[in-house]
Design a protein around this motif. Structure first.
Motif, mmCIF file in Angstrom:
data_model
loop_
_atom_site.group_PDB
_atom_site.id
_atom_site.type_symbol
_atom_site.label_atom_id
_atom_site.label_comp_id
_atom_site.label_asym_id
_atom_site.label_seq_id
_atom_site.Cartn_x
_atom_site.Cartn_y
_atom_site.Cartn_z
ATOM 1 N N CYS A 11 0.805 -1.222 0.000
ATOM 2 C CA CYS A 11 0.000 0.000 0.000
ATOM 3 C C CYS A 11 0.833 1.265 0.000
ATOM 4 O O CYS A 11 0.307 2.353 0.159
ATOM 5 N N LEU A 12 2.153 1.139 -0.174
ATOM 6 C CA LEU A 12 2.965 2.326 -0.413
ATOM 7 C C LEU A 12 3.183 2.518 -1.903
ATOM 8 O O LEU A 12 3.878 3.433 -2.310
ATOM 9 N N GLY A 13 2.612 1.664 -2.737
ATOM 10 C CA GLY A 13 2.673 1.849 -4.173
ATOM 11 C C GLY A 13 1.847 3.049 -4.595
ATOM 12 O O GLY A 13 1.027 3.550 -3.852
ATOM 13 N N LEU A 14 2.044 3.495 -5.821
ATOM 14 C CA LEU A 14 1.378 4.712 -6.262
ATOM 15 C C LEU A 14 0.118 4.451 -7.071
ATOM 16 O O LEU A 14 -0.543 5.401 -7.472
ATOM 17 N N MET A 58 -0.494 10.488 11.692
ATOM 18 C CA MET A 58 0.899 10.640 12.118
ATOM 19 C C MET A 58 1.792 9.529 11.565
ATOM 20 O O MET A 58 1.315 8.501 11.089
ATOM 21 N N GLY A 59 3.098 9.776 11.628
ATOM 22 C CA GLY A 59 4.082 8.801 11.177
ATOM 23 C C GLY A 59 5.309 9.520 10.646
ATOM 24 O O GLY A 59 5.363 10.752 10.608
ATOM 25 N N VAL A 60 6.285 8.747 10.219
ATOM 26 C CA VAL A 60 7.517 9.339 9.715
ATOM 27 C C VAL A 60 7.269 10.000 8.360
ATOM 28 O O VAL A 60 6.251 9.751 7.697
ATOM 29 N N SER A 61 8.212 10.819 7.949
ATOM 30 C CA SER A 61 8.113 11.475 6.649
ATOM 31 C C SER A 61 8.066 10.430 5.545
ATOM 32 O O SER A 61 8.807 9.442 5.572
ATOM 33 N N GLY A 62 7.167 10.613 4.577
ATOM 34 C CA GLY A 62 7.050 9.683 3.469
ATOM 35 C C GLY A 62 6.082 8.547 3.693
ATOM 36 O O GLY A 62 5.888 7.709 2.814
ATOM 37 N N VAL A 150 -3.993 8.745 14.173
ATOM 38 C CA VAL A 150 -4.025 7.629 13.230
ATOM 39 C C VAL A 150 -2.595 7.407 12.766
ATOM 40 O O VAL A 150 -2.040 8.204 12.010
ATOM 41 N N TYR A 151 -1.975 6.335 13.256
ATOM 42 C CA TYR A 151 -0.555 6.072 13.014
ATOM 43 C C TYR A 151 -0.368 5.195 11.782
ATOM 44 O O TYR A 151 -0.868 4.077 11.718
ATOM 45 N N LEU A 152 0.366 5.692 10.783
ATOM 46 C CA LEU A 152 0.686 4.934 9.575
ATOM 47 C C LEU A 152 2.024 4.233 9.794
ATOM 48 O O LEU A 152 3.081 4.861 9.815
ATOM 49 N N ASP A 153 1.962 2.923 9.949
ATOM 50 C CA ASP A 153 3.117 2.117 10.337
ATOM 51 C C ASP A 153 3.656 1.364 9.129
ATOM 52 O O ASP A 153 2.963 0.501 8.566
ATOM 53 N N GLY A 154 4.881 1.677 8.707
ATOM 54 C CA GLY A 154 5.458 1.014 7.541
ATOM 55 C C GLY A 154 6.954 0.784 7.694
ATOM 56 O O GLY A 154 7.614 1.423 8.513
ATOM 57 N N ARG A 155 7.503 -0.132 6.893
ATOM 58 C CA ARG A 155 8.929 -0.434 6.937
ATOM 59 C C ARG A 155 9.750 0.710 6.368
ATOM 60 O O ARG A 155 9.345 1.402 5.442
ATOM 61 N N LYS A 156 10.954 0.869 6.912
ATOM 62 C CA LYS A 156 11.843 1.939 6.467
ATOM 63 C C LYS A 156 12.181 1.818 4.976
ATOM 64 O O LYS A 156 12.220 2.811 4.250
ATOM 65 N N SER A 157 12.417 0.598 4.490
ATOM 66 C CA SER A 157 12.812 0.408 3.090
ATOM 67 C C SER A 157 11.731 0.888 2.130
ATOM 68 O O SER A 157 12.022 1.535 1.113
ATOM 69 N N ARG A 160 11.429 4.771 2.403
ATOM 70 C CA ARG A 160 12.541 5.434 1.716
ATOM 71 C C ARG A 160 12.306 5.450 0.210
ATOM 72 O O ARG A 160 12.571 6.446 -0.466
ATOM 73 N N GLN A 161 11.794 4.335 -0.326
ATOM 74 C CA GLN A 161 11.499 4.274 -1.753
ATOM 75 C C GLN A 161 10.478 5.339 -2.136
ATOM 76 O O GLN A 161 10.614 6.006 -3.164
ATOM 77 N N ARG A 162 9.466 5.524 -1.284
ATOM 78 C CA ARG A 162 8.451 6.540 -1.554
ATOM 79 C C ARG A 162 9.047 7.939 -1.485
ATOM 80 O O ARG A 162 8.745 8.798 -2.313
#
Length: 199
Positions: A11-14, A58-62, A150-157, A160-162
């Motif tokens: 779900c980080l795809g475009l 909320m969540g990290v950038s990207g 609402v926390y968006l939790d995803g892997r760093k890899s 970073r790609q996003r």
């Protein structure tokens, strides 16, 4: 308490279908939350429970905060606010240079953002990193009313790609490591929904 849902697929795809998979999940999460709040009994002192009027994605950038928060606000007929718009010029210059913000940089920014959310006459959905519990507590204290995160939790890899695909944003991907080092996901005693966007 933190409520958790997972989204199947990357779900980080475009692609639009995958993007709306996550969006629909968030909207459904919100509807379920509001229903549970409406049906909950009064708190122990006899006061009625209060539905939060303010929400922060909320969540990290990207991680997709701005895209999800703006679409969620539209679905809920709420005002959308992006905390990035309220950074000081000094903060933005630091991030452009690849320097991580300090707590001293963040406090006035978070307090100002919370005050602007409170000033909205209707429901408001904001996008804000809110990486640590103390930052989220700062927002809640400054707001003076409940705030649902609402926390968006995803892997760093994947994130970073996003980030590498983004254009015209002041946050460089070099700061992603510091974002994950700072990150403290919502605790069980926080008013929050955690959404697994890893796939």
């Amino acid at each position: 308490s933190v409520r958790e849902w997972a989204v199947g697929g990357n779900c980080l795809g475009l692609s639009a279908p995958v993007y709306f998979c996550l969006l629909r999940l968030l909207v459904l999460s919100m509807v379920r939350y509001f229903m549970s709040m409406a049906e909950s009994p009064p708190v122990s002192n006899g006061s009625p429970s209060m539905k939060p009027r303010l929400m922060v994605v909320m969540g990290v950038s990207g991680s997709g905060k701005s895209s999800i928060a703006s679409s969620l606000a539209n679905a809920l007929n709420a005002t959308y606010l992006d905390a990035d718009d309220y950074h000081s010029a000094t903060n933005i210059d630091k991030m452009i240079r690849g320097e991580a913000l300090t707590d001293a940089d963040r406090w006035p920014w978070l307090e100002n953002f919370a005050a602007i959310m409170v000033d909205q006459k209707t429901m408001a959905v904001g996008a804000c990193s809110a990486l640590r519990t103390k930052y989220r507590q700062c927002i809640v204290t400054a707001a003076g009313e409940p705030v649902l995160f609402v926390y968006l939790d995803g892997r760093k890899s994947l994130i970073r790609q996003r980030m590498l695909q983004r254009k015209a944003h002041f946050m460089p991907d070099s700061l992603l490591d510091s974002q994950f080092e700072t990150l403290g996901p919502p605790e069980t005693d926080e008013l929050a929904i955690s959404v697994d966007i890893q796939g």
